[in-house]
Design a protein around this motif. Sequence first.
Motif, short mmCIF file in Angstrom:
data_model
loop_
_atom_site.label_atom_id
_atom_site.label_comp_id
_atom_site.label_asym_id
_atom_site.label_seq_id
_atom_site.Cartn_x
_atom_site.Cartn_y
_atom_site.Cartn_z
N ILE A 37 -17.64 23.26 9.20
CA ILE A 37 -16.95 22.30 8.34
C ILE A 37 -16.54 23.00 7.04
O ILE A 37 -17.36 23.69 6.43
CB ILE A 37 -17.84 21.07 8.04
N MET A 41 -17.01 15.97 2.19
CA MET A 41 -16.81 14.63 2.74
C MET A 41 -17.56 13.54 1.98
O MET A 41 -17.48 12.38 2.35
CB MET A 41 -17.19 14.60 4.22
N ASP A 48 -22.83 16.86 5.15
CA ASP A 48 -22.86 16.81 6.62
C ASP A 48 -22.34 18.13 7.16
O ASP A 48 -21.24 18.58 6.81
CB ASP A 48 -22.00 15.66 7.13
N VAL A 61 -12.04 20.34 14.14
CA VAL A 61 -12.88 19.56 13.23
C VAL A 61 -11.98 18.77 12.28
O VAL A 61 -11.13 19.33 11.60
CB VAL A 61 -13.83 20.48 12.43
N LEU A 63 -11.85 15.09 9.55
CA LEU A 63 -12.53 14.01 8.84
C LEU A 63 -11.74 12.73 9.06
O LEU A 63 -10.53 12.68 8.84
CB LEU A 63 -12.63 14.34 7.35
N VAL A 75 -17.08 12.70 10.95
CA VAL A 75 -16.65 14.05 11.36
C VAL A 75 -16.38 14.03 12.86
O VAL A 75 -17.25 13.65 13.65
CB VAL A 75 -17.72 15.10 11.03
#
Length: 288
Positions: A37, A41, A48, A61, A63, A75
């Motif tokens: 990531i 977020m 996370d 990946v 959001l 996610v």
Amino acid sequence: MGDFNHPDICWRDNAAEHKESRKFLECVDFNFLLQVIEEPMRRGAMLDLVLTNKEGLVGDVKLRGSLGCSDHEMVEFRILRAARRACSKLTTLDFRRADFGLFGDLLGRIPWDKVLEGRGAQDSWLIFKGHLLQAQERCIPTKRKSSKNTKRPPWMNEELLGKVKQKKEAYRGWKQGQVAWEEYRETVRAGRDQARKAKALIEISLARDVKDNKKSFYRYVSEKRRTRENVGPLWNETGDLVTQDMEKAEVVSDFFASVFTGKSLSHTAQVAEGKGRDWENAELHMIL
């Protein structure tokens, strides 16, 4: 994946402010894990995380905003791997369905004295091998080789396999409402305790007999180790963390070249050729 609650970690520089966060980074590096990531977020913090032990395994990946009243963003990612397991194409002889009576009869009909008369050792072997393979092809069927037995741990015996089968049957019965929850939990607990005892016994036995049976001990240890297909992230000379294959290859190459230089080789030669020192001292200095 999950909320690891380390907002002070800078994953781009692989640095952290607090002691616990630095320990977490060391644990991630020690286990050759990658954090995929890149965007924060939760109020600008990256709490996370998604960790993987293989580069390219996790991708896409994204959001997707918060769910309900949560202040965390969802996610979404994909695990990039084959959905189907490759089947083994190897075949082996199925001796359980073999007709050994016919096999012996076919080989017994051949007049070996006349067939092998005047033949050398090599020619006799080739003739015998040809008749043997012909009889084998007629009397012993083949089957596709299974890899189930190769994955079975050494402490898994027939009694434990029966316990595993009982646990699966109890679970199926509990899902269908035919077995009470307490009975299912008791079955699981009994099987787990017996498996732990069997594992402990075989490990104690291997440790006790390690001097006389080193092969079994090291085979068991090698099976417990995890093999990794890729090299983990490395630091280059400027202190940056590299993750690409070409960059990691250059870092390893530069380090190899910096260790094996002409100066070190000439020093090794002088030590080996020095007067007044025997070969053992020379080898010791070469190692140092």
